[in-house]
Design an enzyme around this catalytic site. Sequence first.
Site, PDB file in Angstrom:
ATOM      1  N   ASP A   1      50.914  40.215  32.102  1.00  0.00           N
ATOM      2  CA  ASP A   1      50.219  41.362  32.674  1.00  0.00           C
ATOM      3  C   ASP A   1      50.273  42.589  31.760  1.00  0.00           C
ATOM      4  OD1 ASP A   1      49.517  39.950  34.927  1.00  0.00           O
ATOM      5  OD2 ASP A   1      51.289  40.571  36.061  1.00  0.00           O
TER       6      ASP A   1
ATOM      7  N   LYS B   1      49.933  47.517  39.273  1.00  0.00           N
ATOM      8  CA  LYS B   1      48.598  46.911  39.448  1.00  0.00           C
ATOM      9  C   LYS B   1      48.561  46.095  40.733  1.00  0.00           C
ATOM     10  CE  LYS B   1      49.806  42.433  38.665  1.00  0.00           C
ATOM     11  NZ  LYS B   1      49.821  41.368  39.631  1.00  0.00           N
TER      12      LYS B   1
HETATM   13  O1  C5P Z   1      54.281  36.274  31.565  1.00  0.00           O
HETATM   14  P1  C5P Z   1      55.012  36.438  32.852  1.00  0.00           P
HETATM   15  O2  C5P Z   1      56.383  36.978  32.677  1.00  0.00           O
HETATM   16  O3  C5P Z   1      54.216  37.155  33.860  1.00  0.00           O
HETATM   17  O4  C5P Z   1      55.134  34.951  33.396  1.00  0.00           O
HETATM   18  C1  C5P Z   1      56.165  34.491  34.220  1.00  0.00           C
HETATM   19  C2  C5P Z   1      56.056  32.988  34.357  1.00  0.00           C
HETATM   20  O5  C5P Z   1      54.861  32.665  35.117  1.00  0.00           O
HETATM   21  C3  C5P Z   1      55.897  32.215  33.070  1.00  0.00           C
HETATM   22  O6  C5P Z   1      57.140  31.895  32.536  1.00  0.00           O
HETATM   23  C4  C5P Z   1      55.151  30.967  33.513  1.00  0.00           C
HETATM   24  O7  C5P Z   1      56.034  30.048  34.102  1.00  0.00           O
HETATM   25  C5  C5P Z   1      54.244  31.483  34.622  1.00  0.00           C
HETATM   26  N1  C5P Z   1      52.880  31.802  34.144  1.00  0.00           N
HETATM   27  C6  C5P Z   1      51.965  30.785  33.909  1.00  0.00           C
HETATM   28  N2  C5P Z   1      50.695  31.094  33.497  1.00  0.00           N
HETATM   29  C7  C5P Z   1      50.311  32.378  33.336  1.00  0.00           C
HETATM   30  C8  C5P Z   1      51.214  33.421  33.600  1.00  0.00           C
HETATM   31  C9  C5P Z   1      52.496  33.114  34.000  1.00  0.00           C
HETATM   32  O8  C5P Z   1      52.279  29.615  34.071  1.00  0.00           O
HETATM   33  N3  C5P Z   1      49.064  32.649  32.927  1.00  0.00           N
END
Ligand code: C5P
Length: 282
Positions: A134, A8
């Site tokens: 995502d 994406k």
């Molecule tokens: O969910 P994902 O693996 O993409 O997220 C990685 C990190 O990014 C999370 O551990 C968090 O620290 C941060 N994050 C966040 N708010 C979001 C998505 C991700 O703070 N909406």
Amino acid sequence: MTANAYAKINIFLDILGKLDNGYHSLFMVMQSVSLRDKITVIKRDDGKILIECDTPGVPCNEKNTAYKAAKYFFEEAKIKGGVTISIEKNIPHEAGLAGGSADAAAVLKILNEIYETNFSDEKLCQIGLKVGSDVPFCIVGGTCLCQNTGGVISKLPPLKECFVVLAKPEKGVSTPQAYADADSAYIYHPDCLRMLDCCEKGDFEGICKYAGNVFEQVVEVPERVEIKKIMGENNCSLCQMSGSGPTVFGLFEKEEDANSAAEKIKNICKDVYVSKTIDKIF
Ligand code: C5P
């Protein structure tokens, strides 16, 4: 069973605020592109979840998003299932292209088929959100508005078909660090409502005009300026960083412009791909 797992790009990404659980509330317009991994899932009798990957450096253990997706799926479905998941990797990782999330989404879709669980996409998105922010988008795909932490999804009219050049500078970006940097910065916020209005009307020019990604204000990618310059010189309609980076993408109406930009950008970074926007992913 085999499925494609599409990358994406973020046409728009604004951080609206920080939630009590530490996550951030977001306003994102996401777009699927044709760069893809290939996921194959085969049932096994011993109840184990095994991961195989053709690319070194990808963890083939319980840290892999594909593993987590299978684990949460079996828990939710109350099935004592076992699978071997083979991942043919093409999407670079730590790139802002949701490579890991796309793999997890494909695993959920396949498991729903081969175990005949009949979970709705909404249910699969709930399971997917436990794996990563995502994943829900990677289940729905196409052009979407994604809100809250990524789990509130609305389909938008498909973006005008275009060629997408993806340029991934070498140094990866830590997403948690990028969010922490955003928390401690004064950020200029792009106009969410104008953007949404353009998306709803299918106004491609407006979409390119109001696009934005706040991570460009806090994540340093030294190659970004030069990449944007080359994309601009080759008639891109929009050039922007995807997610928390470091990948920079360009949208092109003409294939020859996309190819010409990609060739020149290869002098700056070696990971360059020419792909297309896509609307149907499963
Ligand atoms: O969910 P994902 O693996 O993409 O997220 C990685 C990190 O990014 C999370 O551990 C968090 O620290 C941060 N994050 C966040 N708010 C979001 C998505 C991700 O703070 N909406």
